[in-house]
Design a protein around this motif. Structure first.
Motif, PDB file in Angstrom:
ATOM      1  N   VAL A  14      53.053  49.429  46.305  1.00  0.00           N
ATOM      2  CA  VAL A  14      54.161  48.689  46.917  1.00  0.00           C
ATOM      3  C   VAL A  14      53.630  47.758  48.004  1.00  0.00           C
ATOM      4  CG1 VAL A  14      56.211  48.897  48.389  1.00  0.00           C
ATOM      5  CG2 VAL A  14      55.948  50.394  46.403  1.00  0.00           C
ATOM      6  N   PHE A  15      52.745  48.296  48.841  1.00  0.00           N
ATOM      7  CA  PHE A  15      52.197  47.503  49.944  1.00  0.00           C
ATOM      8  C   PHE A  15      51.402  46.318  49.418  1.00  0.00           C
ATOM      9  CE2 PHE A  15      49.025  46.496  53.191  1.00  0.00           C
ATOM     10  CZ  PHE A  15      49.838  46.357  54.304  1.00  0.00           C
ATOM     11  N   GLY A  25      62.975  44.815  34.186  1.00  0.00           N
ATOM     12  CA  GLY A  25      61.732  44.710  33.426  1.00  0.00           C
ATOM     13  C   GLY A  25      60.923  43.459  33.653  1.00  0.00           C
ATOM     14  N   GLY A  26      61.110  42.784  34.780  1.00  0.00           N
ATOM     15  CA  GLY A  26      60.369  41.552  35.052  1.00  0.00           C
ATOM     16  C   GLY A  26      59.191  41.776  35.981  1.00  0.00           C
ATOM     17  N   LEU A  27      58.299  40.817  35.998  1.00  0.00           N
ATOM     18  CA  LEU A  27      57.176  40.809  36.942  1.00  0.00           C
ATOM     19  C   LEU A  27      57.664  40.405  38.335  1.00  0.00           C
ATOM     20  CD1 LEU A  27      54.520  38.887  34.808  1.00  0.00           C
ATOM     21  CD2 LEU A  27      54.328  41.263  35.533  1.00  0.00           C
ATOM     22  N   PRO A  28      56.889  40.679  39.383  1.00  0.00           N
ATOM     23  CA  PRO A  28      57.241  40.115  40.694  1.00  0.00           C
ATOM     24  C   PRO A  28      57.066  38.598  40.688  1.00  0.00           C
ATOM     25  CG  PRO A  28      55.105  41.201  40.782  1.00  0.00           C
ATOM     26  CD  PRO A  28      55.687  41.516  39.443  1.00  0.00           C
ATOM     27  N   MET A  29      57.843  37.919  41.519  1.00  0.00           N
ATOM     28  CA  MET A  29      57.799  36.457  41.568  1.00  0.00           C
ATOM     29  C   MET A  29      57.352  35.974  42.935  1.00  0.00           C
ATOM     30  SD  MET A  29      61.762  35.213  41.987  1.00  0.00           S
ATOM     31  CE  MET A  29      62.352  36.162  40.598  1.00  0.00           C
ATOM     32  N   ILE A  30      56.887  34.741  42.964  1.00  0.00           N
ATOM     33  CA  ILE A  30      56.599  34.050  44.216  1.00  0.00           C
ATOM     34  C   ILE A  30      57.072  32.602  44.078  1.00  0.00           C
ATOM     35  CG2 ILE A  30      54.548  35.474  44.625  1.00  0.00           C
ATOM     36  CD1 ILE A  30      52.900  32.883  44.029  1.00  0.00           C
ATOM     37  N   MET A  49      65.324  39.332  46.892  1.00  0.00           N
ATOM     38  CA  MET A  49      66.464  39.584  46.004  1.00  0.00           C
ATOM     39  C   MET A  49      66.043  39.449  44.542  1.00  0.00           C
ATOM     40  SD  MET A  49      69.484  37.472  47.969  1.00  0.00           S
ATOM     41  CE  MET A  49      69.794  37.728  49.719  1.00  0.00           C
ATOM     42  N   GLY A  50      65.298  38.382  44.255  1.00  0.00           N
ATOM     43  CA  GLY A  50      64.840  38.163  42.887  1.00  0.00           C
ATOM     44  C   GLY A  50      63.934  39.280  42.403  1.00  0.00           C
ATOM     45  N   ASN A  51      63.018  39.735  43.270  1.00  0.00           N
ATOM     46  CA  ASN A  51      62.100  40.799  42.878  1.00  0.00           C
ATOM     47  C   ASN A  51      62.822  42.124  42.668  1.00  0.00           C
ATOM     48  OD1 ASN A  51      59.694  39.375  42.713  1.00  0.00           O
ATOM     49  ND2 ASN A  51      59.260  39.577  44.890  1.00  0.00           N
ATOM     50  N   THR A  52      63.820  42.387  43.486  1.00  0.00           N
ATOM     51  CA  THR A  52      64.603  43.613  43.296  1.00  0.00           C
ATOM     52  C   THR A  52      65.258  43.619  41.919  1.00  0.00           C
ATOM     53  OG1 THR A  52      65.043  43.718  45.683  1.00  0.00           O
ATOM     54  CG2 THR A  52      66.453  45.034  44.243  1.00  0.00           C
ATOM     55  N   ALA A  93      57.988  50.096  41.867  1.00  0.00           N
ATOM     56  CA  ALA A  93      57.292  49.545  43.037  1.00  0.00           C
ATOM     57  C   ALA A  93      57.772  48.126  43.336  1.00  0.00           C
ATOM     58  CB  ALA A  93      55.781  49.558  42.793  1.00  0.00           C
ATOM     59  N   ILE A  94      58.063  47.350  42.295  1.00  0.00           N
ATOM     60  CA  ILE A  94      58.562  45.976  42.484  1.00  0.00           C
ATOM     61  C   ILE A  94      59.943  45.994  43.130  1.00  0.00           C
ATOM     62  CG2 ILE A  94      59.280  43.873  41.271  1.00  0.00           C
ATOM     63  CD1 ILE A  94      57.084  44.520  39.189  1.00  0.00           C
ATOM     64  N   VAL A  95      60.790  46.950  42.717  1.00  0.00           N
ATOM     65  CA  VAL A  95      62.124  47.075  43.326  1.00  0.00           C
ATOM     66  C   VAL A  95      61.997  47.342  44.822  1.00  0.00           C
ATOM     67  CG1 VAL A  95      64.234  48.455  43.415  1.00  0.00           C
ATOM     68  CG2 VAL A  95      63.252  47.842  41.206  1.00  0.00           C
TER      69      VAL A  95
END
Length: 532
Positions: free
Chosen positions: A265-266, A313-318, A304-307, A92-94
């Motif tokens: 995802v949303f 194996g990383g968390l989503p970023m902000i 790009m970073g979140n993809t 979902a993060i990808v």
């Protein structure tokens, strides 16, 4: 890069990495992810995203605001299987990252303006309460109660009575450090961040209580308690893989055809993008050089970073506001401080993994409890109420709705409540998504912006976009005399535009507000046209 600037960025990056290290670990654990996932995200945010982002001083990494949506995704997609939930959430993060790239390319950065400030603040306060409640159980060293967040909050007194005393001591000492360390009247207390001392105190107490070995703790103090002995051991410590490569998880796209996958995802995309855009705009206000971020480019860079994070194996970023403000306070000059912060984090996990494993979970929980309290502190409620009762009502409705339902539905209920209040104030259905305005260059270099009817959060995107086309260094007059309704979100933007425009060498004047009455004394209070 000049040597002095390089040193400032290197120094800032080092100190921010000290703050980021425990927070990244704690956020990952609270999100239902392996602790290394948070560090993976911060490292990618520093090494990669800093080189392509549209901001100068923001720090990218995992954030407390995303804990709720990521944990919900792990639980929803995993169906009770935590490991499967992580791999499905990575998928979902990808997808979320790819959507953010597309949104940035479509110049959707301005869409953050659609969310009224009352709803955004209510959302953040609800997130703060959820974090505070859930992490209080970790801080006290007791299992969390099953059930909703409201049920868990109501069961907290019982958790206090049954707390694991040595673990709770670690957590409460860490919480006290977070509260009082920055307030000490010594220069060194401001140069070394409080989270570093929380880690230091936690490590000392790990060795004092011998948490590396399973045993029962008994002391003179605890013998007077109902439960005089407490079982402690390595389960209360971080668990990191001996080989860092073992922390790399791969996404599983098996659920991509299901509605619940796209719902997650949303949620990740909405909350992550909104927090990124709001944080980047807030950091611009703190920038000593008053530089303006390219929000669309930054959204693409975060995507790009979140993809990449989802793939490894990383968390989503902000763009994270707390670490970014610390970055500025430590003298950062450019985005290289974000890069150096990633470099130092990579060094920490490469050279100090054995020491990191000695960090108590209660110490990390103390950081998050403090963060949660700041998001939902009484001051936030008081500040919101000062803007007006209607603003406060939407804030509270959003907060309660999120606690009783979920983030997305709670935000939608908040938006509908705001629109309903505006309807009572005279907003017509035709005005919900359309604002009437006219811009005239009355003489060379003198621009007159006339706003008619209602200017509210849902319809002023066109007005906001138009102001971005005005040439710098001229004279701009915002004439609001013909507007019959102006809400807090629009007023906040107009005041911010005036400050930035004047800072860039032009002049900006706001006229016509004397023809309105404010619902409260606060300058951002809703304004309605005087009758007669």
């Amino acid at each position: 890069m000049p040597q002095s600037l390089a040193y400032n960025d290197l120094r800032a990056g080092f100190f921010v990495s000290l703050i980021a290290l425990p927070l990244c670990l704690g956020i990952a654990m609270a999100s239902g992810f392996p602790p290394m996932s948070g560090l993976i995200t911060a490292i990618i945010g520093g090494l990669l995203v800093s080189r392509v982002s549209g901001t100068q001083l923001t720090i990218n990494g995992p954030a407390a605001g995303l804990i709720v949506v990521v944990l919900d995704s792990v639980q929803t997609l995993g169906g009770g299987n935590a490991a499967a939930g992580v791999t499905y959430t990575l998928a979902a993060i990808v997808i979320s990252g790819l959507i953010q790239i597309a949104l940035g390319a479509l110049r959707a950065g301005k869409l953050s303006a659609f969310f009224p400030s009352s709803v955004v603040h209510g959302m953040l306060a609800a997130i703060g309460i959820i974090i505070l409640v859930k992490q209080s159980y970790v801080l006290l060293g007791v299992p969390a109660e099953a059930g909703s967040i409201v049920q868990q909050a109501m069961a907290l007194p019982r958790a206090v009575i049954n707390m694991n005393v040595p673990i709770a001591m670690i957590g409460l000492i860490g919480l006290a450090v977070m509260i009082f360390w920055p307030r000490l009247p010594f220069k060194f207390s401001r140069s070394l961040p409080a989270p570093l001392w929380v880690l230091f105190s936690g490590l000392l107490l790990t060795f004092y209580f011998d948490l590396d070995h399973v045993h029962r703790y008994h002391s003179v103090v605890t013998q007077f308690l109902t439960q005089g002995e407490f079982l402690i051991g390595p389960t209360f410590l971080l668990n990191l893989p001996s080989n860092p490569m073992d922390a790399l998880y791969l996404p599983d796209f098996a659920l991509i055809g299901t509605a619940k996958f796209w719902f997650c995802v949303f949620n990740i995309t909405l909350i992550g993008s909104l927090e990124t855009l709001l944080s980047a705009a807030a950091v611009d206000k703190l920038d000593p050089k008053h530089r303006c971020s390219d929000l669309n480019r930054d959204l693409m860079a975060i995507g790009m970073g979140n993809t990449l994070c989802g793939l490894v194996g990383g968390l989503p970023m902000i763009a994270e506001i707390v670490r970014s403000s610390s970055n500025i306070s430590y003298g950062a000059q450019s985005s290289w401080s974000n890069f150096f912060h990633g470099v130092f984090l990579l060094l920490f996990i490469s050279l100090g993994a054995n020491l990191i494993q000695e960090i108590p979970l209660a110490s990390l929980a103390a950081l998050l409890v403090y963060t949660g309290f700041r998001l939902a502190s009484p001051m936030e409620f008081a500040k919101t109420l000062s803007i007006g009762f209607g603003h406060f009502l939407v804030f509270v409705v959003t907060l309660i709705s999120i606690l009783l339902t979920d983030l997305l539905l709670g935000v939608l209920i908040g938006i509908v409540t705001e629109l309903a209040l505006h309807g009572l104030r005279g907003l017509k259905p035709a005005q919900i998504f359309q604002v009437a305005y006219r811009i005239d260059e009355q003489e060379p270099g003198n621009f007159h912006v006339q706003v008619h009817g209602a200017a509210v959060f849902s319809n002023f995107l066109a007005l906001k976009s138009m102001t971005g086309t005005l040439p710098k260094g001229k004279q701009v007059i915002f004439d609001l005399s013909e507007a019959n309704l102006i809400d807090s979100t629009v007023l906040e933007f107009i005041y911010y535009f005036r400050a930035e425009y004047q800072r860039s060498g032009g002049t900006c004047e706001i006229t016509g507000l004397h023809k309105h009455y404010a619902v409260a004394k606060h300058p951002l209070s809703v304004r309605r046209a005087l009758r007669g």
